[in-house]
Design a protein around this motif. Structure first.
Motif, short mmCIF file in Angstrom:
data_model
loop_
_atom_site.label_atom_id
_atom_site.label_comp_id
_atom_site.label_asym_id
_atom_site.label_seq_id
_atom_site.Cartn_x
_atom_site.Cartn_y
_atom_site.Cartn_z
N ALA A 1 42.53 41.85 39.27
CA ALA A 1 43.65 41.93 38.33
C ALA A 1 44.60 40.75 38.58
O ALA A 1 44.16 39.68 39.02
CB ALA A 1 44.37 43.27 38.48
N GLY B 1 41.69 42.72 35.03
CA GLY B 1 40.48 43.52 35.06
C GLY B 1 40.74 44.98 35.36
O GLY B 1 41.75 45.36 35.97
N SER B 2 39.78 45.81 34.98
CA SER B 2 39.87 47.25 35.19
C SER B 2 38.57 47.78 35.81
O SER B 2 38.52 47.99 37.01
CB SER B 2 40.18 47.95 33.87
OG SER B 2 40.34 49.33 34.03
N ASN C 1 38.95 45.74 30.58
CA ASN C 1 40.17 45.04 30.94
C ASN C 1 41.40 45.68 30.30
O ASN C 1 41.29 46.47 29.36
CB ASN C 1 40.11 43.57 30.45
CG ASN C 1 39.03 42.77 31.13
OD1 ASN C 1 38.96 42.69 32.34
ND2 ASN C 1 38.14 42.18 30.33
N THR D 1 41.14 48.60 40.49
CA THR D 1 39.94 48.09 39.82
C THR D 1 38.68 48.69 40.44
O THR D 1 38.72 49.29 41.51
CB THR D 1 39.86 46.56 39.91
OG1 THR D 1 39.77 46.18 41.28
CG2 THR D 1 41.08 45.91 39.27
N THR E 1 39.18 51.44 30.41
CA THR E 1 39.01 51.86 31.81
C THR E 1 37.54 52.08 32.14
O THR E 1 36.79 51.15 32.31
CB THR E 1 39.86 53.12 32.07
OG1 THR E 1 39.55 54.11 31.07
CG2 THR E 1 41.34 52.81 32.01
N ASN F 1 37.45 37.74 39.23
CA ASN F 1 36.44 38.68 39.68
C ASN F 1 35.47 37.98 40.63
O ASN F 1 35.26 36.77 40.53
CB ASN F 1 35.67 39.27 38.50
CG ASN F 1 36.58 39.98 37.53
OD1 ASN F 1 37.74 40.29 37.84
ND2 ASN F 1 36.07 40.27 36.34
N VAL G 1 35.84 43.69 40.49
CA VAL G 1 36.79 43.33 39.44
C VAL G 1 38.16 43.06 40.04
O VAL G 1 38.55 43.67 41.03
CB VAL G 1 36.87 44.46 38.39
CG1 VAL G 1 37.82 44.10 37.26
CG2 VAL G 1 35.47 44.75 37.85
#
Length: 582
Positions: A98, A139-140, A159, A78, A190, A112, A96
């Protein structure tokens, strides 16, 4: 991230492409805080970085799927961003997150983190109070901009799943409006970047996408790709369908309409998109766009000034390496490394392949100078991600920082190949004229630590004039590398839109002082899934005065500041058209 067939696919792509071708200034800066390193004087000879994340309060673990990284999503990581969300003069950090997964079971949906800068070297985590936790998404990346022109920076979060657009209310809280704004876009999104594509003063939005996968496929995945004949690792991206990128034009009321095809930005190759970076590649006053694709040709879109783009990557020399092969583009940094006035492009790539420095030669042409610049040898073995071209010692030229970490934990079981899963990050010092030397081993404990790093955001969080580094990593909290290096003189700019609105991202700035002419594009959304400090910092070395600063705003307005004071941040507001003509 690429498998063994990457170069083969790149050559096929190249043949196809060739066949197709035949057919207002204030001077009040924020307070500066002296450092207390606990180990003698702060200024040291050479570079010196210390990881102060834990002491500063940055402790939220960044989850990254399963421990063995069974699917390519588990290892993508992320991004992070710097922004002054409360406009108190101190940049805050957004990181961010994940999910944590075991087998096929979701164990924890990470939140996050929004770290509010207290101004004393520490941060308070306030994401829940501010309403920006990520709503349970995997999240990305993150992009930062004042998307609606109200003077407050907003957050756009990409995301694996629908995107989020957090509108800053200006009272310390945010409102999530992605669906209403028309930019939610499901899929694996992304990199993203805001910029004014058509010169109307409103920020438009480009969103890159990676592969076309659904969560059930991710959770069911198991390592199935043969790695060097000795182990099984996660499959991908080869064998998976790429996902299309998206471009949105601003309507002027806080909403957007998709205009990908009409703008000439159709992702015809369905490249595995990662980093997005706006830049004025040909210095014609409008904003162009560079997209780093994993294992595919990188895209360079030239803007005609009215939001119609022509893809010129192959023609420009910035799509492939110097041998004509596609690489595994992850992160992007842009800057003038050799002081010739032309912007250069740096792209991070996979292990056992150098990251690429494209030297700008004017009029949109580039040449791969990775080997002659010293970048090639230093970057060949690491697997590289987030990056920036930034003057880390304020000597007047841009150094290169690169975040590293492998995608396969299994490499630790095979020492014969000389690779590790967790890796040290790279600091390459600019020796002048765009020649670099690897000084990572002499750059302090911050560059000695091993992580599987991903996103990198550069920013001066302690307002002392030098640039610090925020780096995300898989399955651990971020690193905050405080810059305790010896420094020259410097000047920083905080660009603001005029009261009647207008874009700031995309402004071109020239600082002229004695023998130095320094050129920057204001483009904070770059690196790998990350966003740098929105302020521009220029190192001046021994110069203690600047002759002038020239600013070309995205709408074409020209502004000049005469003899500004140095060693401070200056807030500059774009003048209205009438004032700029006087």
């Amino acid at each position: 991230m690429r498998g063994p067939a990457a170069r083969r696919r790149g050559c096929v792509w190249l043949v196809g492409a060739l066949l197709g071708a035949l057919l207002g200034a204030g001077c009040a800066g924020p307070e500066q805080v002296p450092r207390d390193t606990g180990a003698g004087p702060a200024a040291r000879a050479g570079f010196h970085f210390v990881d102060v994340a834990s002491a500063a309060g940055m402790t939220v673990v960044g989850h990254a799927g399963r421990p063995h990284k069974d699917h390519v999503l588990d290892s993508a990581g992320t991004g992070a961003a710097w922004l002054d969300y409360d406009r108190d003069g101190w940049i805050d950090a957004y990181v961010v997150n994940a999910w944590r997964v075991e087998g096929s079971e979701i164990v924890e949906r990470g939140q996050n983190a929004l770290y509010r800068n207290r101004g004393d070297g520490t941060f308070e985590e306030v994401a829940e109070r501010a309403g920006v936790t990520g709503a349970g998404h995997w999240g990305s990346g993150v992009a930062v901009a004042d998307h609606d022109g109200d003077g407050w920076p907003d957050l756009f979060v990409t995301n694996f799943g629908a995107n989020l657009l957090y509108r800053n209310r200006g009272d310390g809280t945010f409102e999530e409006i992605a669906e209403r704004a028309g930019v939610a876009v499901p899929g694996w999104n992304t990199g993203a970047a805001f910029f004014d594509a058509d010169g109307d003063g409103r920020l438009d939005l480009y969103i890159a996408a990676y592969i076309d996968q659904q969560m059930p496929e991710v959770l069911a995945a198991r390592p199935s790709l043969d790695w060097k004949g000795v182990d099984q690792v996660a499959l991908g991206p080869f064998g998976m369908d790429g996902a299309a990128d998206h471009f949105f034009l601003a309507n002027g009321d806080g909403t957007y309409r998709e205009a990908t095809d009409e703008a000439g930005l159709s992702d015809l190759a369905l490249g595995y998109g990662f980093a997005v970076c706006p830049l004025d590649v040909d210095d014609d006053g409008d904003v162009d766009l560079y997209v780093a694709n994993d294992s595919d040709a990188n895209y360079l879109y030239r803007n005609d000034g009215e939001a119609y783009f022509t893809e010129i990557g192959l023609w420009s020399g910035a799509a492939f390496d110097g041998g004509g092969a596609a690489q595994a583009g992850m992160g992007v940094a842009v800057g003038d490394v050799d002081g010739d006035g032309y912007l250069d492009i740096f792209v991070t790539n996979f292990s056992e392949d150098y990251s690429t420095l494209y030297r700008g030669e004017g009029e949109g042409f580039f040449r791969d100078v990775s080997e002659s610049s010293g970048v090639g040898q230093a970057t060949y073995l690491p697997l590289s991600w987030g990056t920036d071209l930034v003057d880390l010692d304020s000597d007047g030229d841009l150094d290169l920082v690169v975040a590293n970490g492998h995608i396969y934990p299994q490499v630790d079981d095979h020492a014969e190949f000389g690779m590790t899963y967790e890796q040290t990050d790279l600091l390459l010092e600019n020796l002048g004229e765009g020649r670099f030397a690897d000084v990572s081993k002499e750059a302090g404990p911050g560059f000695a630590a091993r992580r599987s790093s991903r996103g990198l955001a550069a920013g001066d969080y302690d307002n002392d004039g030098d640039v610090d580094l925020l780096i995300t990593a898989l399955d651990r909290p971020p690193a905050l590398l405080r810059n305790d290096s010896a420094q020259g003189n410097w000047i920083g700019l905080s660009l603001r839109a005029a009261p009647d609105g207008g874009a700031v991202i995309g402004a071109r700035v020239r600082v002229v002082g004695g023998p130095l002419t320094l050129v920057r594009d204001h483009s904070p959304n770059a690196s790998f899934l990350s966003a740098h400090d929105p302020r521009l910092q220029f190192g001046l070395g021994p110069l203690d005065e600047v002759d002038r600063i020239e600013i070309r705003w995205p709408d074409g307005t020209l502004q000049q500041l005469e003899r500004p004071a140095v060693n401070r941040y200056i807030e500059v507001t774009r003048p209205d058209a009438a004032e700029s003509e006087r």
